[in-house]
Design an enzyme around this catalytic site. Structure first.
Site, PDB file in Angstrom:
ATOM      1  CB  SER A   5     -15.393 -39.128  28.886  1.00 25.09           C
ATOM      2  OG  SER A   5     -16.643 -39.740  29.096  1.00 25.09           O
ATOM      3  CG  ASP A  63     -17.541 -44.439  23.399  1.00 23.20           C
ATOM      4  OD1 ASP A  63     -18.390 -44.525  24.618  1.00 23.20           O
ATOM      5  OD2 ASP A  63     -17.026 -43.439  23.375  1.00 23.20           O
ATOM      6  CG  HIS A  73     -15.998 -44.296  26.849  1.00 22.36           C
ATOM      7  ND1 HIS A  73     -16.569 -42.999  26.100  1.00 22.36           N
ATOM      8  CD2 HIS A  73     -15.768 -44.059  28.376  1.00 22.36           C
ATOM      9  CE1 HIS A  73     -16.531 -42.340  27.169  1.00 22.36           C
ATOM     10  NE2 HIS A  73     -16.213 -42.474  28.293  1.00 22.36           N
TER      11      HIS A  73
END
Length: 325
Positions: free
Chosen positions: A165, A265, A295
């Site tokens: 991320s 995601d 995610h």
């Protein structure tokens, strides 16, 4: 929500969360409490630590004008005094939450599975340290390790970058900057998990996957906006290549890169676009598209066997590139 392909255990978890009337989201908490809640949840829901011993030592990285805490993990089976592969792992958390302690189980797991040392820097977070503090920290950490590999017991030819991320963004930005400074040290390989690569939504354009999956999959559009509001002092900063690596002038010259995107995601489309741009530049790029994941799926790998298997799959790809050198 259209979730026919979603991993069943993740689907059940999302449905339970939607039906619950629990406590506040982390964005509704004071920042110190938000970070503590993120840490607690990541440890509780994520990977279990390996059965084999992995030693952890607290470290301090001496950077040009500051010191940065870090954690170093080494499998007990790793011979002392022998240079070994080292993975610098940048944690996720939107540049606002997350820390090495939250990723303790995961770091031990990676070190054990790949037989490598794992260094997790505690890079500076917003809002106390807005952009580009995290970017500067990631670059200086890589330089510090590459300049003194003996201190870390690292094989200088097998220092890899990894992150998820926000940390996936830092991985890409650090590798791209290194590629632009060809005379300097280069990472051996990179693993970028569901990275944020483009913040054009700060200026009116929104990626379709943000619209499609921006509600009901834990990382929602409101959370993305909250992170960005704290990370950037000015909207125009979000369009800098150091914040949005998809906008980097040249993406040629990188080491092997594994880019991982998840089907459900909000960041999926921009991660896909980054992988396609890297491949178009002629690099060695593995784009792993996990159609049934969400995610931050490693953060739920203790609840979903599918998430645990998916994470093992992508970590093993990084291991293959390190073994080839």
């Amino acid at each position: 929500m259209k979730d026919d392909a979603l991993d069943p255990e993740l689907k059940a978890m999302l449905q339970a969360a939607a039906a619950a009337t629990g406590g506040p989201s982390i964005r509704e908490l004071p920042i110190p409490m938000a970070r503590a809640a993120y840490r607690e949840r990541y440890l509780a829901r994520g990977l279990r630590p390996p059965e084999r011993e992995v030693a952890m030592t607290e470290q301090v990285l001496a950077l040009p004008d500051r010191e940065l805490p870090a954690r170093l993990y080494r499998p007990a089976s790793m011979p002392e005094g022998k240079a070994a592969p080292l993975v610098i792992y940048f944690h996720g958390g939107g540049f606002v939450v997350g820390d090495p302690a939250a990723y303790d189980h995961q770091s031990r797991w990676i070190a054990d599975r790949l037989g490598v040392a794992v260094l997790v820097p505690d890079y500076r977070l917003a809002p106390e340290h807005p952009f580009p503090a995290a970017v500067d920290d990631a670059w200086d950490v890589f330089q510090a390790v590459a300049d003194a590999p003996d201190r870390w017991g690292a094989d200088p030819t097998r220092i890899a970058l990894a992150g998820d991320s926000a940390g996936g963004c830092l991985t890409l930005v650090t590798a791209l900057r290194a590629a632009g400074e060809r005379a300097g040290p280069q990472p051996a390989a990179c693993l970028s998990l569901y990275p944020v690569t483009d913040y054009t939504d700060r200026c009116g354009e929104v990626w379709p996957s943000i619209t499609a999956f921006g509600k009901g999959y834990f990382l929602d559009q409101v959370m993305l906006d909250w992170f960005a509001d704290l990370y950037f002092l000015r909207n125009e900063d979000a369009l800098a290549p150091q914040a949005s690596p998809l906008r980097w002038p040249s993406v040629a010259g990188l080491p092997p890169v594994v880019v991982v995107t998840a089907g459900y995601d909000p960041l999926r489309d921009q991660g896909d676009a980054m992988a396609q741009r890297l491949a178009g530049a002629g690099g060695v790029v593995e784009h792993v598209q996990l159609s049934d994941m969400i995610h931050n799926f490693p953060g739920y790998a203790g609840l979903s066997a599918g998430a645990a298997t998916a994470f093992a799959q992508v970590v093993d790809r990084l291991g293959v590139h390190l073994q080839r050198r």
